[in-house]
Structure formats: C-alpha cells, structure tokens
Design an enzyme around this catalytic site. Structure first.
Site, PDB file in Angstrom:
ATOM      1  CG  ASN A  54     110.330 -73.415 116.199  1.00  0.00           C
ATOM      2  OD1 ASN A  54     109.970 -72.894 117.254  1.00  0.00           O
ATOM      3  ND2 ASN A  54     109.674 -74.433 115.652  1.00  0.00           N
ATOM      4  CG  ASP A  97     101.169 -74.824 125.345  1.00  0.00           C
ATOM      5  OD1 ASP A  97     101.286 -74.924 126.567  1.00  0.00           O
ATOM      6  OD2 ASP A  97     102.120 -74.491 124.613  1.00  0.00           O
ATOM      7  CG  HIS A 114     107.513 -73.025 119.559  1.00  0.00           C
ATOM      8  ND1 HIS A 114     108.208 -74.161 119.238  1.00  0.00           N
ATOM      9  CD2 HIS A 114     107.462 -73.014 120.914  1.00  0.00           C
ATOM     10  CE1 HIS A 114     108.565 -74.797 120.345  1.00  0.00           C
ATOM     11  NE2 HIS A 114     108.120 -74.119 121.370  1.00  0.00           N
ATOM     12  CD  GLU A 163     105.918 -75.641 116.530  1.00  0.00           C
ATOM     13  OE1 GLU A 163     106.920 -74.914 116.375  1.00  0.00           O
ATOM     14  OE2 GLU A 163     105.899 -76.604 117.313  1.00  0.00           O
TER      15      GLU A 163
END
Ligand code: F6R
Length: 250
Positions: free
Chosen positions: A136, A67, A138, A143
C-alpha cells in the site's frame, strides 16, 4: 533518483548490499538506517558473507531501525530487534550498544518516540537509510493517511498490514495492532535513501510511488522529493516503472 535493475532477487540483494558496503567503507563510523521485512534479508546475508570473508567491518557503524511492534519484547521471535539480531547483528562485528531499535515495551510510548528522535539527532543523522515498501506504499509503518506524520510516533496498523504480517504469527490474536515507527520527516532527513523492491506484486505500488502524485495516500511517494534516492529492484518489481519510460540502469 537512480534506478538499478537486477535480474532476480539474488542479484537485487547483491546490488543493494554493495551500496551499503560502499557506504561503510567510505565512512566506517557511518549511521545506517535499517529495515526489516522479507525484501532486505538477502542483502543482509550478502553483507554477512562479505564480513566473514574479511572484506567488510561494522566495528564503528551505528544503526537505527525504522520501526518496532508495540507489545513485543526484543527477544520475541517476531520483534524487529530479534529480526535484526538473527539476520545481521549476531553475525557481524557491529557493537550491539551502537544498534538502536525503538522499544516496543516502553511504558510511555510518547517519551520513547521523543527519545528515539534524540538518538538520531545525537548521532548526527542517518547517512544511508534502507527501505522496503509495503503493497500500500507504506514505508516504515507510515501507512496511507491524510497527512505525512513527521517524527517518530505510534501507529495503528492498517488492516492490510495486519493481514500481511499474520503469516509470521501462530494466530490472528497474536498479531500486533500497533507499532512505533520513524516518521516521514525522520526518513526524509537521511542523507541517502536506498529502496529495495522485489517481485511482480510490488510493480504497481513502485509505479504509483515514483510516477504518481506525491500524496500521503502513498507514503513512499514523498521520496520523489528527496535529493538522493536509489531504487534497486528486480525486473518484475520495476516492470511498470520501465513501461512508463523511467530510465533504469543494469
Ligand atoms: C520494516 C518496514 C516495512 C517493510 C515493508 C515491506 O521495517 O519498515 O515498511 O519494509 O512492509 O515488507 P517486505 O519487504 O516484507 O515486502
């Protein structure tokens, strides 16, 4: 799924680095999928050390990063391209032309996403994908959501991710709100996946990702469906997996 438990961050990094090094030794022209974030830094340090000792060469390796932030140039100190140069590429014999990070400055983000998928396809796919995991769940910048995004795409970052990243920027205003990330489908296509996790703050999400239901609400849970996943964690990060009776090796 194999789970390796290391005593602490240093031992975890060494174990993860040895799995990456084994991949490079077995297939010198392999394709490594690489991650940024704080967790893999120790593994990169270890790889650099082995390279400097003459035990490892990246000469024929190609890499694709997961990313990149949108709006940051490759020489911005918070860009992921910069991170990779400083933590790994500048210190080993990898050919920079064979290293790939999505462009955060592409004018047409959709065209860049397609180009990135083609880069991976032309390389013949990823042999080993290294992943960290967000609090979380991800992976990359995928996400929690109502479905699993398949291909490389642009994402609006979750508020919790923006907050977590803020420590790396001088002010909240500078923290990027969007990024480009490989999709869950791109990650799943990797032949092998190596997940690194460290610290008690990750214990809950590690448990939810690998013992809970497979759901896009916890993107990393998709890894339960991958045929070749290795998790390397320190004791603290693996604590809840172990409590749940998941077998771990030292
Ligand atoms: C970075 C990336 C992210 C991180 C995740 C965990 O390229 O893909 O998904 O792996 O945010 O970050 P750390 O390791 O800092 O906890």
């Amino acid at each position: 799924m194999r789970v390796y438990r290391a005593e602490d961050y240093k031992a975890m990094s060494r174990r993860a680095a040895s799995i990456i090094a084994a991949q490079v030794m077995q297939k010198p022209n392999c394709v490594l999928g690489l991650a940024t974030g704080s967790t893999p830094v120790g593994a990169y340090e270890q790889l650099v050390e082995w390279y400097k000792q003459g035990d490892l060469s990246f000469k024929e390796v190609s890499s694709v990063n997961l990313d990149e932030y949108l709006g940051l140039t490759g020489d911005h100190p918070q860009s992921y391209r910069y991170f990779m140069q400083k933590n790994l590429f500048d210190h080993v014999d990898i050919d920079v032309a064979k290293t790939n990070v999505p462009s955060g400055m592409a004018e047409d983000a959709e065209a860049e996403s397609k180009r990135y998928e083609k880069v991976m396809a032309d390389l013949g796919g990823i042999d080993l994908q290294l992943l960290g995991m967000g609090h979380n769940g991800h992976i990359g910048f995928n996400e929690p959501a109502s479905d699993f995004p398949i291909a490389t795409h642009v994402v609006d970052l979750a508020e919790s991710t923006i907050q977590a990243n803020a420590r790396f920027f001088d002010s909240m205003d500078e923290v990027p709100r969007q990024a480009m990330t490989m999709g869950i489908g791109s990650i799943r296509k990797a032949k092998k996946v190596l997940v690194v996790v460290s610290g008690e703050g990750k214990a809950d999400i590690v448990y939810r990702a690998f013992c809970g239901p497979v759901t896009p609400e916890v993107p990393a849970s998709i890894l339960q469906l991958h045929p070749d996943v290795t998790i390397v964690g320190d004791r603290a990060a693996l604590a809840k997996l172990e409590e749940a009776g998941v077998p771990v090796c030292d």
